[in-house]
Structures are given as structure tokens and as C-alpha cells.
Motif scaffolding. Structure first.
Motif, PDB file in Angstrom:
ATOM      1  N   ALA A 145      -4.102 -12.920  -3.605  1.00 50.83           N
ATOM      2  CA  ALA A 145      -4.910 -12.632  -2.417  1.00 50.83           C
ATOM      3  C   ALA A 145      -4.309 -13.342  -1.209  1.00 50.83           C
ATOM      4  CB  ALA A 145      -6.350 -13.075  -2.623  1.00 50.83           C
ATOM      5  N   ARG A 147      -3.383 -11.695 -10.221  1.00 54.54           N
ATOM      6  CA  ARG A 147      -4.076 -11.183  -9.043  1.00 54.54           C
ATOM      7  C   ARG A 147      -3.822 -12.124  -7.870  1.00 54.54           C
ATOM      8  NH1 ARG A 147      -5.581  -6.120  -7.720  1.00 54.54           N
ATOM      9  NH2 ARG A 147      -7.147  -6.147  -6.045  1.00 54.54           N
ATOM     10  N   GLU A 183      -1.961  -2.029  -7.252  1.00 48.01           N
ATOM     11  CA  GLU A 183      -3.400  -1.897  -7.042  1.00 48.01           C
ATOM     12  C   GLU A 183      -3.786  -2.832  -5.900  1.00 48.01           C
ATOM     13  OE1 GLU A 183      -7.563  -3.173  -9.207  1.00 48.01           O
ATOM     14  OE2 GLU A 183      -5.791  -2.851 -10.469  1.00 48.01           O
ATOM     15  N   VAL A 184      -3.971  -2.263  -4.719  1.00 44.71           N
ATOM     16  CA  VAL A 184      -4.212  -3.049  -3.511  1.00 44.71           C
ATOM     17  C   VAL A 184      -5.622  -2.783  -2.997  1.00 44.71           C
ATOM     18  CG1 VAL A 184      -3.342  -3.652  -1.224  1.00 44.71           C
ATOM     19  CG2 VAL A 184      -1.771  -2.760  -2.944  1.00 44.71           C
ATOM     20  N   GLN A 185      -6.318  -3.846  -2.640  1.00 42.74           N
ATOM     21  CA  GLN A 185      -7.655  -3.723  -2.073  1.00 42.74           C
ATOM     22  C   GLN A 185      -7.746  -4.561  -0.803  1.00 42.74           C
ATOM     23  OE1 GLN A 185     -10.217  -5.061  -5.248  1.00 42.74           O
ATOM     24  NE2 GLN A 185     -10.366  -3.019  -6.178  1.00 42.74           N
ATOM     25  N   GLY A 186      -8.485  -4.043   0.185  1.00 46.05           N
ATOM     26  CA  GLY A 186      -8.697  -4.801   1.408  1.00 46.05           C
ATOM     27  C   GLY A 186      -8.048  -4.165   2.613  1.00 46.05           C
ATOM     28  N   SER A 187      -7.712  -4.998   3.585  1.00 44.85           N
ATOM     29  CA  SER A 187      -7.097  -4.545   4.834  1.00 44.85           C
ATOM     30  C   SER A 187      -5.918  -5.446   5.160  1.00 44.85           C
ATOM     31  CB  SER A 187      -8.121  -4.600   5.974  1.00 44.85           C
ATOM     32  OG  SER A 187      -8.512  -5.947   6.212  1.00 44.85           O
ATOM     33  N   PHE A 228      -6.492  -9.121   1.981  1.00 44.54           N
ATOM     34  CA  PHE A 228      -6.298  -8.172   0.890  1.00 44.54           C
ATOM     35  C   PHE A 228      -5.948  -8.902  -0.402  1.00 44.54           C
ATOM     36  CE2 PHE A 228      -2.163  -8.928   2.743  1.00 44.54           C
ATOM     37  CZ  PHE A 228      -1.289  -8.980   1.664  1.00 44.54           C
ATOM     38  N   SER A 229      -6.004  -8.159  -1.490  1.00 44.55           N
ATOM     39  CA  SER A 229      -5.580  -8.671  -2.792  1.00 44.55           C
ATOM     40  C   SER A 229      -4.847  -7.551  -3.519  1.00 44.55           C
ATOM     41  CB  SER A 229      -6.780  -9.146  -3.617  1.00 44.55           C
ATOM     42  OG  SER A 229      -7.682  -8.080  -3.854  1.00 44.55           O
ATOM     43  N   PHE A 230      -4.002  -7.938  -4.465  1.00 41.80           N
ATOM     44  CA  PHE A 230      -3.284  -6.930  -5.247  1.00 41.80           C
ATOM     45  C   PHE A 230      -2.911  -7.518  -6.599  1.00 41.80           C
ATOM     46  CE2 PHE A 230       0.252  -9.364  -3.727  1.00 41.80           C
ATOM     47  CZ  PHE A 230       1.300  -9.158  -4.631  1.00 41.80           C
ATOM     48  N   THR A 231      -2.636  -6.629  -7.535  1.00 45.47           N
ATOM     49  CA  THR A 231      -2.226  -7.033  -8.873  1.00 45.47           C
ATOM     50  C   THR A 231      -0.718  -6.873  -8.997  1.00 45.47           C
ATOM     51  OG1 THR A 231      -4.345  -6.325  -9.797  1.00 45.47           O
ATOM     52  CG2 THR A 231      -2.521  -6.640 -11.342  1.00 45.47           C
ATOM     53  N   LYS A 233       0.827  -1.209   0.000  1.00 46.23           N
ATOM     54  CA  LYS A 233       0.000   0.000   0.000  1.00 46.23           C
ATOM     55  C   LYS A 233       0.861   1.257   0.000  1.00 46.23           C
ATOM     56  CE  LYS A 233      -2.106   1.260   3.753  1.00 46.23           C
ATOM     57  NZ  LYS A 233      -3.035   1.349   4.916  1.00 46.23           N
TER      58      LYS A 233
END
Length: 368
Positions: free
Chosen positions: A312, A310, A293-297, A301-304, A287
Motif C-alpha cells: 500500500a 499486499r 490487482e490494484v485498488q484505490g486511486s 492505493f494498494s496492490f498484490t 493499473k
């Protein structure tokens, strides 16, 4: 001839030195056992059984065991053991279960008299020690002080007793998201193998300057800080002022080493006790990097990645596996991560090892 004699004498000297360093080779009789006990444990009249038993010990040697008790405390029986160790040479040493049996005796009496105080504490015997331990496990940061105060009350009770008893006091956090051993109940090993485990023995010289409860609380809070910051979980229950104190005083924070050898130090991120990078800290690194590109906590979380895949990660990503053993622990689950929704098994710890980190980012990490 003189040269040969010289080498022979050197050989005999070295052999004798090894023999001396390996311990005493003689066996002990009852009188010698009594003298050792009175000089090393407590100077009290002692009864020792006339007969003994023998059993094999972990080194392959023989334990010669006598039953004994203090003359004025016949209800507490303990063992005096002439322990034979087989290593480079055979050696003998004296050990006793006195402290273990006295620990049981005193803890039972204390529980009968103060049942509420001992609630949440367990008595065990560490594998690396002959003295008993009183352990407590907390489920939240706020419970640490209460556990420490309970141990202080038990220690105060021991101080009032006529016969001494060495005790190891140990405290650990439950670590519900990261500790997945099958035999993770309230056993001695269940405490020792947790990242947050700390202990203090009641003959520690530091107790001359400070109280048992204050030392245990300070060490437990620091240990919890290490854990929370290393895994980036439970941070909401950790007071900001202690977190700040921890990050300012600790020297084991995380440094990322780029492929071009530039370094980025994160003063508020920490590696685990084994110097590995947790899922949570990996999330923070990605992050803060800004190029992913990071999503979640931190906990899921997941990222590309740069190759478009992708990935997770989650502390809840646990997969059943064939039972395996590691350091005497039994595991029937392992952590995993996904790559384009495909499960890839890891280990019994939710961490990103160095080779995987390099594969995913092209960088490496180390302690600062």
C-alpha cells in the motif's frame, strides 16, 4: 639543462594561468570601489565611509566592508565589499548589497502605497545571488495569473523610479501533499526547493519581446503541469487543453523497460524533477499493466505483487522520525509504504526509487 629549463618555464606558465583564472589577487581601495560601482551598477555620485569593517566569509577569506549611499539618496545605505576568496589561490572581487537594500526600500514604499497588490508576495535574498527576490506561492492553479499580475505591477513601479534595482521574481506551488520539510514556511529556500519553482530576473533579454507577467504565467503553468503529471495529483484543476499541449510537447515522459528488454512508453506520465517515479505514476503503471490487482486511486492505493504480498502507498503515509538534514532542510517526517501492513520507511520524497521498482515489478524505468 635546456630540457629542465623548458619544463620549469612550462610550470611557471601553468601556475600563472591558474593565478589569472582564479581572479584578481589585489585588494581594492575606496576609489576603485567607487569606479567599479559607477561602471557596473549606476553612474551616480557616491558617498563611501572613511572607515571599514572586516568579517570572515563562507570561503574562509575576509570581507572588507565599506558603508555607502548615493549622494542624492542618503536614506538607503548599502555595503561595498572587497571579498577575499580562498580556493586554490587567494583572490579578490567586489560585491555590493545595493540591489538588496534598494529592493527593501522600493518594496516598503510600494506596500505603503498599494498594500493590496503586494499581499501574498514576500521579499527575500536567494542564496546563489546578490540580488533580491520577490516570491509568491499559490495554492491552486487558478491563482497563478493573479500572482503574475501583481509582480507585473511591482515591476512597472520599479520602472518609474529614478534608480535601478535588479529583482528576481519567483513563483511556486505549495505542494501540500509532497513537500514535508519542517522549515517550509515563506523563506527563500521554501520556494527554491519546491518542484514547481520558477524564476525570472527583470534584466532577462526575453523581456524585450514579452511581458513579465506573460512569461511568468507561461512558465508557472508548464511547471505546474510537470508537477501534476509527475505526481498524478491536482489534475482536476489543470485545464485539459494545457495538459494536452504539455504531453505533446514534452520529451521527458516515462518509459518502462521490461525484464525481456521490451519497452512501453507512456506519453502522459512523467518522472519527477529528479527523474524518480512518484506514487501516483506508479499507480498508473500498475493499473495500465493489467496483471496486478490494484485498488484505490493515484493518491492512495494498494496492490498484490507477484509473490502474493499486499503493498500500500499513499501521499498521506508520513511517519515521524529523528530530525535529519538534507540540503539544509530539516526533516522530522519521512514517507513510508506498507508490505502486508508492516511499515517500511522511505525518504522525504513520495517516490519509488529504481531498486524498489525493480524489486516490486521486475522491470525498470527511465526517461523517454
Amino acid at each position: 639543462m635546456k630540457k629542465l629549463t623548458h619544463f620549469f618555464l612550462i610550470f611557471v606558465f601553468c601556475l600563472s594561468s591558474l593565478f589569472v583564472m582564479s581572479g584578481c589577487s589585489q585588494t581594492y581601495d575606496q576609489k576603485e570601489l567607487a569606479i567599479w560601482f559607477q561602471e557596473n551598477i549606476i553612474d551616480e555620485d557616491l558617498y563611501i565611509s572613511k572607515t571599514c569593517t572586516e568579517k570572515e566569509n563562507a570561503s574562509g577569506g575576509i570581507d572588507t566592508v565599506w558603508q555607502a549611499h548615493l549622494k542624492d539618496l542618503p536614506e538607503v545605505s548599502f555595503e561595498l565589499i572587497d571579498r577575499e576568496r580562498i580556493q586554490l589561490f587567494r583572490s579578490h572581487e567586489i560585491v555590493t548589497t545595493y540591489h538588496q537594500e534598494m529592493g527593501k526600500y522600493y518594496s516598503e514604499r510600494f506596500q505603503n502605497e498599494y498594500p493590496a497588490v503586494f499581499e501574498g508576495l514576500t521579499l527575500g535574498v536567494p542564496t546563489d545571488s546578490d540580488i533580491p527576490s520577490v516570491n509568491g506561492m499559490y495554492s491552486s492553479f487558478s491563482e497563478i495569473q493573479t500572482l503574475c499580475e501583481k509582480m507585473e505591477k511591482f515591476e512597472a513601479y520599479l520602472d518609474q523610479q529614478p534608480y535601478p534595482c535588479l529583482i528576481r521574481y519567483g513563483i511556486a506551488y505549495q505542494e501540500p501533499l509532497t513537500f514535508i520539510a519542517d522549515n517550509g514556511g515563506p523563506s527563500e529556500e521554501a520556494f527554491i526547493d519546491r518542484q514547481t519553482y520558477i524564476f525570472l530576473e527583470n534584466d532577462d533579454p526575453q523581456l524585450k519581446e514579452d511581458t513579465l507577467s506573460s512569461l511568468l504565467q507561461e512558465w508557472s503553468e508548464n511547471s505546474f503541469a510537470n508537477y501534476a503529471l509527475a505526481y498524478q495529483i491536482e489534475l482536476e484543476s489543470y485545464p485539459d487543453e494545457l495538459k494536452k499541449k504539455k504531453t505533446e510537447s514534452d520529451q521527458s515522459s516515462l518509459t518502462i523497460v521490461r525484464s525481456d528488454e521490451t519497452e512501453i512508453q507512456y506519453a502522459d506520465l512523467f518522472l519527477t524533477r529528479e527523474s524518480d517515479l512518484s506514487f501516483g505514476c506508479f499507480f498508473e503503471v500498475l493499473k495500465r499493466d493489467g496483471s496486478y490487482e490494484v485498488q484505490g486511486s493515484a493518491s492512495q492505493f494498494s496492490f498484490t505483487a507477484t509473490d502474493g504480498s499486499r503493498y500500500a502507498f499513499s501521499y498521506s503515509f508520513q511517519e515521524a522520525c529523528s530530525p535529519t538534514s538534507y540540503n539544509d532542510w530539516q526533516y522530522s517526517k519521512v514517507f513510508y509504504y506498507t508490505k502486508n501492513d508492516e511499515k517500511i520507511l522511505l525518504d522525504h520524497k513520495p517516490v519509488i526509487f529504481q531498486d524498489l521498482f525493480q524489486e516490486l515489478t521486475g522491470d525498470s524505468y527511465r526517461l523517454s
